[in-house]
Design a protein around this motif. Structure first.
Motif, PDB file in Angstrom:
ATOM      1  N   THR A   4       0.644  -0.812   0.259  1.00 36.35           N
ATOM      2  CA  THR A   4       0.044  -0.320  -0.265  1.00 36.35           C
ATOM      3  C   THR A   4       0.467   1.495  -0.048  1.00 36.35           C
ATOM      4  O   THR A   4       2.156   1.383   0.996  1.00 36.35           O
ATOM      5  CB  THR A   4      -1.136   0.003   1.147  1.00 36.35           C
ATOM      6  N   ARG A   6       1.977   4.555   0.775  1.00 36.24           N
ATOM      7  CA  ARG A   6       1.926   4.738   2.095  1.00 36.24           C
ATOM      8  C   ARG A   6       1.057   6.874   2.665  1.00 36.24           C
ATOM      9  O   ARG A   6       0.813   6.540   3.629  1.00 36.24           O
ATOM     10  CB  ARG A   6       3.323   4.959   3.189  1.00 36.24           C
ATOM     11  N   ASN A   9      -2.130   5.805   1.993  1.00 37.76           N
ATOM     12  CA  ASN A   9      -3.007   5.862   3.396  1.00 37.76           C
ATOM     13  C   ASN A   9      -2.922   6.595   4.369  1.00 37.76           C
ATOM     14  O   ASN A   9      -3.824   6.933   4.846  1.00 37.76           O
ATOM     15  CB  ASN A   9      -2.320   4.412   3.245  1.00 37.76           C
ATOM     16  N   PHE A  90      -8.226  -0.293  -1.938  1.00 39.60           N
ATOM     17  CA  PHE A  90      -7.753   0.218  -1.032  1.00 39.60           C
ATOM     18  C   PHE A  90      -7.657  -1.202   0.196  1.00 39.60           C
ATOM     19  O   PHE A  90      -6.558  -1.189   0.100  1.00 39.60           O
ATOM     20  CB  PHE A  90      -8.397   1.281  -0.962  1.00 39.60           C
ATOM     21  N   GLN A  94      -4.389  -4.176   1.244  1.00 38.50           N
ATOM     22  CA  GLN A  94      -3.955  -3.521   3.043  1.00 38.50           C
ATOM     23  C   GLN A  94      -2.985  -5.041   2.929  1.00 38.50           C
ATOM     24  O   GLN A  94      -4.202  -6.152   2.977  1.00 38.50           O
ATOM     25  CB  GLN A  94      -5.232  -3.608   3.989  1.00 38.50           C
TER      26      GLN A  94
END
Length: 206
Positions: A4, A6, A9, A90, A94
């Motif tokens: 992912t 960063r 996120n 998304f 993860q």
């Protein structure tokens, strides 16, 4: 250490947190302050009237589409579907990044390539760290970062052990494993104390 992005996120978490905080603060003000409640009621009434007028002004022409309603609903439906697709993508990303293959040694033997599984490194390093009385617990995992395997070593120290001492212990174990393997692997070392370190019976270290 996963696949992912960063920055994305953190931006997503920040926006969600900001939205929840704003909504909660607004509801609290509406419930506690009569002046804000009256303003909210008036603004809601005005907003509903304007939305109704907008929907009526954007109705489908009857000679093109025999459907009653506004074409804005189709735009909202498409935007909602796109948002759901983004959120699903998304969430599925993860926690990814773990790999079961540590390294592939091409051309090192006459028989062909040699594949070393991640469990070899994880078990060897964990066993070496378990024998160190300075540590309470350890856990080793392998991730794929920029097309290269990297180790994550998480350790829990006993009370009185400094992070510097703990990092030196891990570095010694990693250096020994690198010499055994014949190459150097990148590694992330996570050092923690916590409740378990405070409640575990202390061991005298010579």
């Amino acid at each position: 250490m996963n696949s992912t992005n960063r920055i994305l996120n953190r931006i997503f978490v920040f926006l969600v947190g900001l939205l929840v905080l704003t909504g909660g603060a607004t509801l609290a003000l509406v419930a506690l302050i009569p002046l804000v409640r009256d303003s909210w009621t008036n603004a809601t009434r005005v907003g509903i009237d304007r939305a109704t007028q907008l929907l009526q002004a954007t109705a489908f022409p009857e000679f093109l589409v025999p459907v009653n309603g506004s074409w804005l609903w189709f735009i909202a439906l498409a935007a909602g579907a796109l948002l759901i697709a983004v959120l699903v993508t998304f969430s599925l990303r993860q926690g990814h990044g773990r790999t079961s293959r540590l390294v592939t040694l091409n051309g090192k033997t006459n028989s062909g390539a040699v594949v070393i599984e991640s469990k070899v490194a994880e078990h060897a390093i964990e066993e070496a760290l378990t024998n160190r009385p300075e540590l309470v617990a350890s856990h080793v995992s392998t991730y794929r970062v920029k097309n290269q395997s990297a180790l994550k070593v998480a350790i829990t120290c006993r009370r009185g052990i400094s992070p510097r001492e703990a990092s030196q212990i891990v570095n010694e174990v990693l250096f020994s494993f690198d010499n055994l393997l014949g190459l150097q692997l990148p590694a992330l070392v996570q050092i923690s104390g916590g409740f378990r370190a405070r409640t575990t019976k202390a061991t005298r270290i010579r």
